[in-house]
Design a protein around this motif. Structure first.
Motif, mmCIF file in Angstrom:
data_model
loop_
_atom_site.group_PDB
_atom_site.id
_atom_site.type_symbol
_atom_site.label_atom_id
_atom_site.label_comp_id
_atom_site.label_asym_id
_atom_site.label_seq_id
_atom_site.Cartn_x
_atom_site.Cartn_y
_atom_site.Cartn_z
ATOM 1 N N LYS A 169 32.092 48.756 37.724
ATOM 2 C CA LYS A 169 32.768 48.143 38.873
ATOM 3 C C LYS A 169 33.068 46.675 38.595
ATOM 4 O O LYS A 169 34.165 46.175 38.875
ATOM 5 C CB LYS A 169 31.900 48.267 40.123
ATOM 6 N N GLN A 175 42.937 49.199 38.576
ATOM 7 C CA GLN A 175 42.018 50.127 37.916
ATOM 8 C C GLN A 175 42.662 50.745 36.680
ATOM 9 O O GLN A 175 41.992 50.984 35.672
ATOM 10 C CB GLN A 175 41.611 51.227 38.909
ATOM 11 N N LEU A 191 32.869 56.348 39.467
ATOM 12 C CA LEU A 191 32.751 55.386 40.560
ATOM 13 C C LEU A 191 32.364 56.065 41.873
ATOM 14 O O LEU A 191 31.657 55.491 42.701
ATOM 15 C CB LEU A 191 34.063 54.622 40.735
#
Length: 287
Positions: free
Chosen positions: A14, A23, A42
């Motif tokens: 993260k 991302q 995640l």
């Protein structure tokens, strides 16, 4: 791999992603990892993610199964970051000199995990020109297999031209054989004004270049000129900085810290081993 270790890798992933505009951009900077895998990790959906994949991701985002190693803001670290940032922003070229174990390899890797288009290449004695360029290709997340030297050089230039503020940090450059060592001239000539370049090594790198210039060896004066006829020295950590490194990384016994400060000779690798030994002894006592 334990659930705790997977959780720590998830946390570090993260943090890694936060350094990129998206991302997808972060995923593109992880080798052998799909964005779909990142999404599942995640979300905590780990059933389909192998331990090998967790290990691969963990290494790339800075996780160590022996425990997360925390960097401390030392004068040496700030020196390295300042030089890499300058080369990155302005396309400058530098030669960086540091003692073994003073962070000149670890800090750029950490910086590269935070800053897009920062590429670290660790050089080795066995490299030829093709191997060297392939490592530069790999650092950019590309596969140079099947290409010749000229094709890879062209590919690197074309890729760099599409990037914002790219920089290559060529670590342990002093290990290269002359044929590859002098190839820096070609790389500089092709990337000048397009990409920052840093060659880094121990004092052997500085001595080698200066000796080559003194003996009028082919190519050495050109390299010396291209790095500005100067070498930037990374200061070793002070005892105060070493003590802070110990404390931040779980060693709070003042006698042990004093012993580490007095025996490590400014080598962070020795500090790491000493802290690891201290933690093992503490675990044995608690068992």
């Amino acid at each position: 791999m334990t659930q705790q270790q997977k959780t720590e890798i998830q946390t570090m992933l993260k943090q890694f992603i936060e350094q990129f505009p998206s991302q997808s951009k972060a995923a593109a900077n992880l080798k052998g990892v799909s964005e779909a895998t990142i999404i599942q990790l995640l979300k905590g959906r780990w059933e389909s993610i192998s331990d090998e994949m967790f290990t691969s991701i963990g290494k790339q985002v800075g996780y160590d199964a022996k425990g997360v190693w925390h960097l401390v803001e030392t004068l040496g670290m700030n020196t390295i970051i300042t030089i890499v940032a300058d080369a990155k922003e302005y396309g400058n070229v530098f030669a960086l000199i540091g003692n073994t174990g003073n962070g000149k390899s670890e800090v750029p890797e950490w910086y590269a995990s935070k800053k897009e288009n920062t590429f670290v290449v660790s050089c080795a004695e066995h490299f030829n020109k093709k191997t060297f360029l392939n490592e530069m290709f790999a650092a950019m997340g590309k596969d140079g297999s099947g290409y010749g030297v000229a094709e890879m050089m062209d590919g690197i230039v074309e890729t760099v031209l599409r990037m914002k503020e790219p920089v290559f940090y060529l670590d342990e450059y002093d290990k290269l054989k002359d044929e590859v060592f002098l190839f820096f001239i070609t790389i500089y000539n092709r990337l000048e004004g397009k990409c920052g370049l840093i060659i880094a090594g121990t004092e052997v790198l500085e001595k080698r270049i200066k000796k080559g210039v003194r003996l009028s060896k082919k190519g050495y004066s050109e390299i010396y000129s291209r790095v500005g006829r100067s070498f930037i020295h990374v200061p070793p950590p002070s005892k105060r900085e070493i003590a802070e490194i110990c404390e931040v990384n779980g060693c709070d016994d003042q006698q042990t810290i004093a012993e580490i400060c007095n025996t490590c000779e400014g080598d962070i690798r020795r500090v790491k081993r000493a802290i690891h030994k201290y933690k093992l002894m503490q675990a044995l006592k608690a068992a």
